[in-house]
Each structure stands twice: as C-alpha cells, then as structure tokens.
Design a protein around this motif. Structure first.
Motif, PDB file in Angstrom:
ATOM      1  N   ASN A   1      58.390  -9.334-101.143  1.00  0.00           N
ATOM      2  CA  ASN A   1      57.958  -9.142 -99.758  1.00  0.00           C
ATOM      3  C   ASN A   1      56.486  -9.474 -99.576  1.00  0.00           C
ATOM      4  O   ASN A   1      56.069  -9.970 -98.534  1.00  0.00           O
ATOM      5  N   SER A   2      55.701  -9.192-100.618  1.00  0.00           N
ATOM      6  CA  SER A   2      54.267  -9.453-100.539  1.00  0.00           C
ATOM      7  C   SER A   2      53.696  -9.552-101.942  1.00  0.00           C
ATOM      8  O   SER A   2      54.250  -8.997-102.890  1.00  0.00           O
ATOM      9  N   TYR A   3      52.583 -10.275-102.055  1.00  0.00           N
ATOM     10  CA  TYR A   3      51.834 -10.322-103.307  1.00  0.00           C
ATOM     11  C   TYR A   3      50.499  -9.605-103.151  1.00  0.00           C
ATOM     12  O   TYR A   3      49.596  -9.790-103.951  1.00  0.00           O
ATOM     13  N   ARG A   4      50.432  -8.779-102.124  1.00  0.00           N
ATOM     14  CA  ARG A   4      49.208  -8.015-101.861  1.00  0.00           C
ATOM     15  C   ARG A   4      49.499  -6.524-101.963  1.00  0.00           C
ATOM     16  O   ARG A   4      50.569  -6.073-101.559  1.00  0.00           O
ATOM     17  N   THR A   5      48.529  -5.772-102.478  1.00  0.00           N
ATOM     18  CA  THR A   5      48.674  -4.318-102.497  1.00  0.00           C
ATOM     19  C   THR A   5      48.388  -3.789-101.097  1.00  0.00           C
ATOM     20  O   THR A   5      47.647  -4.395-100.330  1.00  0.00           O
ATOM     21  N   GLY A   6      49.008  -2.689-100.781  1.00  0.00           N
ATOM     22  CA  GLY A   6      48.806  -2.105 -99.460  1.00  0.00           C
ATOM     23  C   GLY A   6      49.704  -0.907 -99.262  1.00  0.00           C
ATOM     24  O   GLY A   6      50.373  -0.447-100.194  1.00  0.00           O
ATOM     25  N   LYS A   7      49.771  -0.434 -98.027  1.00  0.00           N
ATOM     26  CA  LYS A   7      50.554   0.757 -97.718  1.00  0.00           C
ATOM     27  C   LYS A   7      51.841   0.429 -96.967  1.00  0.00           C
ATOM     28  O   LYS A   7      52.586   1.330 -96.574  1.00  0.00           O
ATOM     29  N   ASN A   8      52.089  -0.862 -96.749  1.00  0.00           N
ATOM     30  CA  ASN A   8      53.292  -1.255 -96.014  1.00  0.00           C
ATOM     31  C   ASN A   8      54.484  -1.325 -96.959  1.00  0.00           C
ATOM     32  O   ASN A   8      54.345  -1.629 -98.142  1.00  0.00           O
TER      33      ASN A   8
ATOM     34  N   TYR B   1      51.513   0.160-107.477  1.00  0.00           N
ATOM     35  CA  TYR B   1      51.131   0.500-108.853  1.00  0.00           C
ATOM     36  C   TYR B   1      51.641   1.902-109.164  1.00  0.00           C
ATOM     37  O   TYR B   1      51.500   2.817-108.348  1.00  0.00           O
ATOM     38  N   THR B   2      52.203   2.087-110.353  1.00  0.00           N
ATOM     39  CA  THR B   2      52.716   3.413-110.704  1.00  0.00           C
ATOM     40  C   THR B   2      51.597   4.411-110.999  1.00  0.00           C
ATOM     41  O   THR B   2      51.864   5.606-111.116  1.00  0.00           O
ATOM     42  N   ASP B   3      50.341   3.913-111.123  1.00  0.00           N
ATOM     43  CA  ASP B   3      49.228   4.844-111.322  1.00  0.00           C
ATOM     44  C   ASP B   3      48.435   5.069-110.036  1.00  0.00           C
ATOM     45  O   ASP B   3      47.370   5.682-110.064  1.00  0.00           O
ATOM     46  N   SER B   4      48.951   4.569-108.917  1.00  0.00           N
ATOM     47  CA  SER B   4      48.255   4.788-107.652  1.00  0.00           C
ATOM     48  C   SER B   4      48.371   6.253-107.257  1.00  0.00           C
ATOM     49  O   SER B   4      49.313   6.952-107.659  1.00  0.00           O
ATOM     50  N   GLU B   5      47.441   6.724-106.466  1.00  0.00           N
ATOM     51  CA  GLU B   5      47.478   8.121-106.040  1.00  0.00           C
ATOM     52  C   GLU B   5      48.728   8.415-105.222  1.00  0.00           C
ATOM     53  O   GLU B   5      49.309   9.499-105.318  1.00  0.00           O
ATOM     54  N   SER B   6      49.174   7.440-104.433  1.00  0.00           N
ATOM     55  CA  SER B   6      50.355   7.670-103.593  1.00  0.00           C
ATOM     56  C   SER B   6      51.611   7.816-104.443  1.00  0.00           C
ATOM     57  O   SER B   6      52.461   8.674-104.168  1.00  0.00           O
ATOM     58  N   TYR B   7      51.738   6.982-105.483  1.00  0.00           N
ATOM     59  CA  TYR B   7      52.925   7.064-106.351  1.00  0.00           C
ATOM     60  C   TYR B   7      52.881   8.376-107.141  1.00  0.00           C
ATOM     61  O   TYR B   7      53.878   9.098-107.240  1.00  0.00           O
ATOM     62  N   ARG B   8      51.714   8.675-107.707  1.00  0.00           N
ATOM     63  CA  ARG B   8      51.599   9.903-108.495  1.00  0.00           C
ATOM     64  C   ARG B   8      51.802  11.145-107.635  1.00  0.00           C
ATOM     65  O   ARG B   8      52.347  12.151-108.095  1.00  0.00           O
ATOM     66  N   ALA B   9      51.392  11.067-106.376  1.00  0.00           N
ATOM     67  CA  ALA B   9      51.598  12.199-105.466  1.00  0.00           C
ATOM     68  C   ALA B   9      53.085  12.454-105.254  1.00  0.00           C
ATOM     69  O   ALA B   9      53.529  13.608-105.176  1.00  0.00           O
ATOM     70  N   LEU B  10      53.873  11.377-105.166  1.00  0.00           N
ATOM     71  CA  LEU B  10      55.315  11.532-105.003  1.00  0.00           C
ATOM     72  C   LEU B  10      55.928  12.166-106.253  1.00  0.00           C
ATOM     73  O   LEU B  10      56.780  13.055-106.160  1.00  0.00           O
TER      74      LEU B  10
ATOM     75  N   PRO C   1      60.173  -5.487-103.304  1.00  0.00           N
ATOM     76  CA  PRO C   1      58.764  -5.452-103.702  1.00  0.00           C
ATOM     77  C   PRO C   1      58.603  -5.647-105.202  1.00  0.00           C
ATOM     78  O   PRO C   1      59.582  -5.573-105.955  1.00  0.00           O
ATOM     79  N   ILE C   2      57.387  -5.884-105.631  1.00  0.00           N
ATOM     80  CA  ILE C   2      57.068  -5.889-107.054  1.00  0.00           C
ATOM     81  C   ILE C   2      56.172  -4.684-107.330  1.00  0.00           C
ATOM     82  O   ILE C   2      55.184  -4.464-106.630  1.00  0.00           O
ATOM     83  N   GLY C   3      56.550  -3.918-108.316  1.00  0.00           N
ATOM     84  CA  GLY C   3      55.701  -2.823-108.774  1.00  0.00           C
ATOM     85  C   GLY C   3      55.158  -3.167-110.142  1.00  0.00           C
ATOM     86  O   GLY C   3      55.793  -3.902-110.905  1.00  0.00           O
ATOM     87  N   LEU C   4      53.990  -2.670-110.450  1.00  0.00           N
ATOM     88  CA  LEU C   4      53.393  -2.881-111.773  1.00  0.00           C
ATOM     89  C   LEU C   4      53.216  -1.527-112.433  1.00  0.00           C
ATOM     90  O   LEU C   4      52.599  -0.625-111.859  1.00  0.00           O
ATOM     91  N   ASP C   5      53.799  -1.387-113.623  1.00  0.00           N
ATOM     92  CA  ASP C   5      53.739  -0.118-114.334  1.00  0.00           C
ATOM     93  C   ASP C   5      52.420  -0.019-115.075  1.00  0.00           C
ATOM     94  O   ASP C   5      52.157  -0.792-116.000  1.00  0.00           O
ATOM     95  N   ARG C   6      51.587   0.915-114.657  1.00  0.00           N
ATOM     96  CA  ARG C   6      50.235   1.015-115.225  1.00  0.00           C
ATOM     97  C   ARG C   6      50.000   2.409-115.799  1.00  0.00           C
ATOM     98  O   ARG C   6      48.864   2.822-115.991  1.00  0.00           O
TER      99      ARG C   6
ATOM    100  N   SER D   1      49.925 -10.831-114.145  1.00  0.00           N
ATOM    101  CA  SER D   1      51.365 -10.627-113.954  1.00  0.00           C
ATOM    102  C   SER D   1      51.818 -11.184-112.611  1.00  0.00           C
ATOM    103  O   SER D   1      52.836 -11.883-112.516  1.00  0.00           O
ATOM    104  N   LEU D   2      51.065 -10.896-111.566  1.00  0.00           N
ATOM    105  CA  LEU D   2      51.424 -11.376-110.235  1.00  0.00           C
ATOM    106  C   LEU D   2      51.386 -12.892-110.164  1.00  0.00           C
ATOM    107  O   LEU D   2      52.228 -13.524-109.511  1.00  0.00           O
ATOM    108  N   GLU D   3      50.430 -13.500-110.847  1.00  0.00           N
ATOM    109  CA  GLU D   3      50.302 -14.956-110.845  1.00  0.00           C
ATOM    110  C   GLU D   3      51.536 -15.614-111.451  1.00  0.00           C
ATOM    111  O   GLU D   3      52.049 -16.610-110.937  1.00  0.00           O
TER     112      GLU D   3
END
Length: 793
Positions: A140-147, A153-162, A83-88, A128-130
């Motif tokens: 694996n994907s160029y779309r954000t999602g839960k898969n 994104y490192t500032d997403s609620e799911s990442y921060r929750a971890l 995957p690609i992650g973006l540090d935000r 960045s994605l472009e």
C-alpha cells in the motif's frame, strides 16, 4: 520522479527498464488503501522480516507470491490491505549490535545498549524496503506513517502500545500469572525461551553406566546417563512397567552415588526397556521429559545449575564449575571410587536454542505465563474452521497443539523488546498496572497515577490508595512472539470501528517452520482477545533451496542475494521463474540463476508479440462474423481465463503460469500468429478486409486477455503493454461460455508441426509451396488459414 517507459523505447526487456518502472511505482499512490471504501476488503497479514540482515532470496520469492495474491484480488474488485512491516524487536537486533559494536548489554547501561540497537536499525531498514520495491511488490505504501497500509515497525511506540494493551486485558482476565518454575534457559543469551524456540540436534556424547545401591537389599543397579553431573538433582529412579528385571524393586529406595541421597524407585512408561539398562535417573532440570515427570508426580525440584550455566550450592563439590567441566569432574570422581562400570559413545538428541545455538539448560526462576493449556480444544476447533492451502499443512498445527503441555512463558530477560507494563512492590507482592492505552517503560518511569493495583492476580484498588508504597519498575520484556502474535490486530487497527468492518483478516501467508510459533501464537492470542478465528485463509509455503537442493547458509557459501538477481536477470524474470518452477506451497524450489535468466526469453517473446499486434489498428467494435479459426482461439483463452481465475482463487499460481507460458509460446506465437498472418495483412477487397478485421480483433483480444492473466505475476511488462493497449488493469474479465471443441487446437498444432517438419526434411523454406498434402476432415473449418499458412497447393 521516474516515468513509465513506452513500448517503442524498449528494444529488449532488461533490468534498467525495471528500475525506471519500480522507481516510479515506489513514489506513487497506486495502491494506497482507502479505509472508507465501499468495496469488500481483502487483507494480508504479511510476515515482517527482521531488518538486521539483508532481505534473502527466500523473502524475495515468498513476498512475490504474496504480491501475486494482492494483485489478483485487486483484479477481482477488492480493496486490498497489503502493508509491509519490519520486525525490529528482539534478540537478532541485540546480537547484531553486540557483534558490530563489540559490546555486552550486561556491561553497559540499558539506555546505552538500546541506543546501539537503534543505530543498527537506522542502517538496515531502508535496505529491506529498497529490495521489495525493486521486486515490484505492490505494498500500500513504502512510507512510514499512521495511515492504514503504511510501513510499520514492530518496535514503534504504537505497535508496542498495542502489545501492552492486549497484555493488560489478559492480565485483568486472570489469564496471565507469575510463577517460579523450571524453564528452558539459554545460558548464552541469559533468558528464558519457549518450547517452540528450541531445536533438537544429534550431538556426540557419552553414556555413563553408573553404579547405584538399593537401600533395602544392598544390591547394585546400573543406571546409564549422559548427565552424571545431575545425580545431585535426582528425584526418582524409574523403570518401564513391562520390564520384568526391576519389578522386585518397585517401591524400594535407591542410594545416589557420591551424594548418598535416598531416591524412590517406581515404574513409569517414560523409561524404555531397550535404552541403556532400562533403569533411568529422573533429574530436576535434566530435560523436558524430566520436567514433565516432576510436574506429574509433584516432586519438589532441586535445581543444581544457575542462570550463568554453572553448578550451584546443591551440587556440592561441583559448585562453581561450568556444566561440561562438572561432567568431566564427576566422571573422574566416579572412576576413582569404582562407581563407573563402563562408557559408550552415542549420538544424543539435545535441545539447543534456536537463536544462539547454545545447549538449553533448565533453570528454576520466576516468569510470567499466559494460559494456553485450558484452550487447546478451542484452538483445535478454530484450526479446523480455517481454510489451509495446502490442506495437509493444517496437520503441522494440530500436532503442535496436541504436544503443548505447559503454559506459555512470555517474559524474557533481555532488553530491546516491548517492556512488560508492570510495577512491583516487595515483599507485599503488589502489582501496578496502567489503565490508559499507551506505551510504558517501567524500568525508567514511575507507574501512572491512575494505575490499578493487584495482589495475587486480583484487583484490590487504585494507585492513589497506596500513596506510601514504593514501586519498582519491571525490567523484563516480552517474548517477541508475544509482539508478533498481534500482527493481524495491528493490521486492521484494532480496536477501532475499522477493525470491526475488516475482521477477520483474509489471509495469513507464512513458512511451515513457524507454524508452531507465529501461526499458533496468533490464533491463541486472537482467540483470547476476540473469542473468534482471526483469519479466513492460511497459505503455507515451503523452502527456497540452492541449485543443488541444499538449504542455504553462510557456512556453505551458497546464499543468493536477490539484489544481484534483480540487477542481472531482473525482477520480472525472477517472479516468472518463481511462478513456473513449482508449487511453493507443496514443494521446495531449487533456485537456479540460469533458469531465472532463461525466463527473459519469455518476457521478450511477449514483448515482441505485443509489438507485432500493435502495428495493426485496433478495431473499435467486434466484427459481426468471426472466422472459425479466430473463434476457436478466443474460446481457448476464455477457457484458460476460467482455469486461472479458479486456481488464483485457491492461491495456485504455478499451474496457471505454466499454462499461460504454454499458450504464449506454443499456441499463440508458434501457431495462431502463423495461421492468420496472411489474413491479417490482406485488405485487398471488402471480403478480405472483413477477414482481416476478424484476425486483428482476435489478436487484440488474445493480447489483452493474456495481459490481464499475467499481470499478477509480471506486473511491470503487462502494465506497459496495457498502457499501449489503452486498457485499465482494474477488473479481470469474466470467462464466457465456450462452444468450440478445444481439442481441435492440438490437432492444428500437430498438423502444423507435421508440415514444417516435412518442409525442413525436403530442404524447403517454411513459405515455400508444397503439394500432396491432404487436410484432415476434422480441420476442414480451418482449411483456408491452413492453406495460406503452409502455401498448400
């Protein structure tokens, strides 16, 4: 949706063709990760780039390498999690917001400032994605999602929750504690920073030779210091145990100039006989060595600088002055009192903040710490259990582990980062910690009703037992490395059933400059969370420099925008150059636009060879009798397949790429094609047809195998060729055992060159008849093709 171009539509390879291909790929599910796969999983913990600035050429090239790895592993039958992650998170985002909107987080509300940070992120993430999509990177994907495999994104609620969940686990285990200590402090950014976030620069300063008195004898000793403003914080005067000049003073007392404080004199190896006068003033908050000395000797620290970078009440007449102002003021006072013997201009190794460039001060304040000193031996064992590429890069990690001398301060006094999920009740020292997995923002919400309550690190009850207690939400945030150091856990959706199947992560690829931060912290956090190594392999890369071998920077004006190269020279040329220019794991690469452009010739050479071969009808089966020449060249590429496979397995794409380019230009194009052209076209009778079929079969064999071997490096062109060949690039063919003497290929090439040179010198065309040439005995098996090639009579 864009579609793949056909070979017949391409006159020459160019960026417009690539745009069509990468556009098609970006919108496809070609590399979607299947979590239910029965294949072996190969996972890549990609380094999330910061999105506050465009993707630079270093990112572009190193991600191309990661794509080499991913595509190769797919060819080996793995289900690749890439995957690609973006540090935000963190300071870069905050600083970009401050600059763009001309704001200060200390002058507006926290909510307002965070919203400004989010505005910055909305504008930069898609850019960045472009860039990565234009490079043909097979995420694996160029779309954000839960898969699994989606952009994260490192500032997403799911990442921060971890992040918060792992913190809670560590807190409950007693591995995190709060303490008031001297910390590295960035006065510009107003936050604590870790040792790993400090750089040391040689800065011009003044060595001030100051007169001190010895209480017991009345004699004068001279102490040289670059920081006379810290005389008020002196806790000891030391000299080297081997320095005979001061042996008579051991155990006596020095009187500090101006302040008149009694300071113990003692021997200690931190003092160097040849530096200054050999006598050293040890000050609380002076530098890292001073801080280490105070901890070792358990001397109470008197800090004289506040977090705004001004002198405090402990500095007396210097109070309120900025550090440099205070330095000038006390030097003036020392001179007026006759206490300054002399001054010398020197270059001084000074700690500066990696983020802001400000000189580091050492401030005493409460912070949260994660225990790491206790686990140094375990981390050394883990480091030695990992496979490093190159092997020598492991020493950087081991040296850093050896140097770690304090626990990791993980709290920061900033804003756009993961909040520390705690609530406090003062003065009782109670702490509330959430129980349920989730994302919490204590600075703006009350503690959850089912929270646990701790005191002095020990569990003492549930929140409901403290109904009358007033709770204040924690305002500090985590060091962004505390977030980044769980990227591998986020990658495999830890904790879950899938993470059990996918653990440990296959590869951590990263730069050598963040071994002491990202790699070290990840191994530490991973060990504390799982008690095991979290990776199998570590690939460390060097730097991308400019054409003159200089580091790229805005100040030098030598930065290279990869989008400009993609638009002008093309991403396939960039990828091929990156593979053939040098081994990025062992040496820096100097980026040359001319060299990248030159790789277009190789792309077009492959394109033209494919066109030539595809004009022949592809044989349905392998001929019963292959010509000797054909067998020799098939064995050649079988050998090359074995070499490439072994090298790719060890993350070496440089040596295979060089050999593949040599095969394409020198072996296939310049020699084999010339040798068999006549035979391939000749179908005059049954025997000729048989020989022609052997040549055409071999042409297709060589092109197909070359397409497979080059696919990880130049996937766009090879995908088009594979489509024309009607082959699926899903499994790399296994190299077969060879029986030919491959040195005969070199002899054939030398013979060919000799004849071509002789014809040129004689003014003959390459197809002209030539006599008097004797074919060497060793080349007799290839005599028929050699005669036809050179028109020998």
């Amino acid at each position: 949706m864009n579609s793949m171009p056909k070979l017949s539509e391409i006159k020459s390879w160019n960026p417009e063709i690539e745009k069509q291909i990468t556009g098609s790929w970006r919108n496809s599910n070609n590399w979607k990760f299947n979590p239910n796969t029965k294949k072996k999983i190969y996972s890549i913990d990609t380094p999330p780039p910061y999105v506050n600035a465009p993707v630079h050429i270093g990112h572009a090239i190193t991600y191309c390498y990661m794509d080499f790895f991913a595509r190769y592993r797919r060819l080996k039958g793995f289900e690749v999690l890439f995957p690609i992650g973006l540090d935000r998170n963190g300071l870069p985002i905050e600083l970009a917001a401050e600059k763009k909107f001309n704001i200060s987080p200390f002058k507006i509300s926290r909510d307002e400032f965070i919203n400004y940070c989010k505005k910055i992120l909305e504008q930069t993430s898609s850019e960045s994605l472009e860039t990565f999509a234009s490079l043909g990177i097979s995420f694996n994907s160029y779309r954000t999602g839960k898969n699994l495999g989606d952009v994260y994104y490192t500032d997403s609620e799911s990442y921060r929750a971890l992040t918060q969940s792992t913190f809670a686990t560590l807190f409950r285990a007693g591995l995190i504690y709060e303490d008031k200590r001297i910390n590295n402090f960035d006065t510009k950014l107003q936050t604590t920073v870790a040792d790993s976030e400090i750089e040391y620069n040689e800065i011009p300063t003044t060595f001030n030779f100051v007169k001190w008195k010895v209480k017991e004898t009345g004699e004068t000793i001279i102490i040289a210091t670059t920081r006379p403003e810290l005389i008020c914080s002196a806790g000891a005067v030391i000299f080297n145990p081997e320095d005979e000049r001061y042996q008579n003073l051991n155990g006596k007392t020095a009187i500090s100039p101006i302040y008149g404080k009694e300071i113990p004199i003692m021997e200690h190896p931190f003092a160097k006989k040849d530096k200054g006068t050999g006598a050293v003033m040890m000050c609380a908050g002076g530098d890292l060595t001073d801080n280490q000395f105070f901890r070792e000797k358990n001397i109470p620290a008197v800090i004289s600088i506040n977090k705004e970078g001004r002198m405090n009440e402990n500095s007396g007449f210097l109070q309120g002055l900025k550090v440099k102002e205070a330095r000038e003021r006390i030097i003036k006072e020392l001179k007026s009192l006759g206490l300054l013997e002399k001054q010398e201009k020197i270059m001084h190794k000074t700690p500066v903040s990696e983020r802001s460039g400000a000189e580091i001060e050492f401030i005493e304040m409460p912070e949260f710490y994660l225990k790491q000193i206790d686990f140094k031996n375990e981390l050394i064992k883990i480091s030695n259990s990992l496979s490093f590429f190159p092997e020598e890069s492991k020493n950087i990690l081991l040296n850093w582990i050896d140097s770690v001398s304090i626990d990791w301060p993980i709290s920061r006094r900033r804003f756009y980062a993961t909040p520390i999920p705690l609530w406090h009740s003062e003065p009782s020292g109670l702490i509330a910690l959430p129980v349920k997995y989730g994302y919490y923002e204590p600075w703006k919400e009350p503690p959850p009703k089912d929270s646990e309550v701790f005191q002095n690190g020990k569990f003492i009850g549930k929140l409901k037992d403290f109904s009358k207690t007033k709770w204040n939400g924690e305002t500090r945030v985590f060091d962004t490395w505390f977030d980044s150091s769980i990227s591998e856990l986020n990658l495999i959706n830890y904790p879950s059933e899938f993470s059990k199947k996918a653990f440990p992560v296959s590869l951590r690829p990263q730069g050598k400059e963040i071994i002491r931060t990202w790699l070290y912290y990840t191994l530490l956090r991973g060990y504390l969370e799982t008690t095991k190594p979290v990776f199998k392999d570590i690939w460390i890369h060097q730097h991308i420099l400019d054409e003159k071998g200089r580091k790229m920077s805005k100040s030098l004006g030598n930065t290279i925008n990869p989008q400009e190269i993609i638009k002008s020279e093309g991403s396939e040329a960039l990828r091929l150059w990156a593979a053939t220019e040098g081994d990025l794991s062992k040496s820096d690469l100097s980026c040359s636009r001319e060299k990248i452009k030159a790789e277009q010739k190789t792309l077009n050479k492959l394109l033209n060879i494919a066109r030539f071969i595809l004009q022949f009808k592809k044989p349905k089966t392998k001929p019963k009798n292959l010509a000797k020449t054909d067998k020799l060249f098939i064995d050649c590429i079988e050998s090359l397949t074995e070499f490439c496979d072994k090298s790719y397995q060890a993350y070496d794409f440089y040596n295979p790429a060089v050999k593949l380019r040599h095969f394409l230009w020198n072996i296939l194009a310049s020699n084999y094609l010339e040798l068999i052209k006549n035979r391939a076209y000749n179908e005059q009778n049954a025997f000729a047809k048989q020989e022609s079929a052997s040549a055409v079969y071999t042409l297709y064999f060589l092109l197909e195998r070359l397409t497979f071997l080059l696919h990880p490096i130049i996937p766009q062109l090879t995908s088009i060729i594979a489509s024309e060949l009607k082959i699926s690039l899903k499994e790399l063919p296994k190299a077969k055992r060879i029986s030919s003497n491959l040195s005969e290929i070199e002899k054939i090439m030398q013979f060919n060159s000799k004849i071509w040179k002789k014809k040129k010198e004689s003014g003959l065309s390459l197809r002209s008849e030539i006599t008097g040439i004797k074919i060497p005995k060793s080349l007799k098996p290839y005599e028929k093709d050699l005669k036809a090639c050179h028109n020998l009579k």
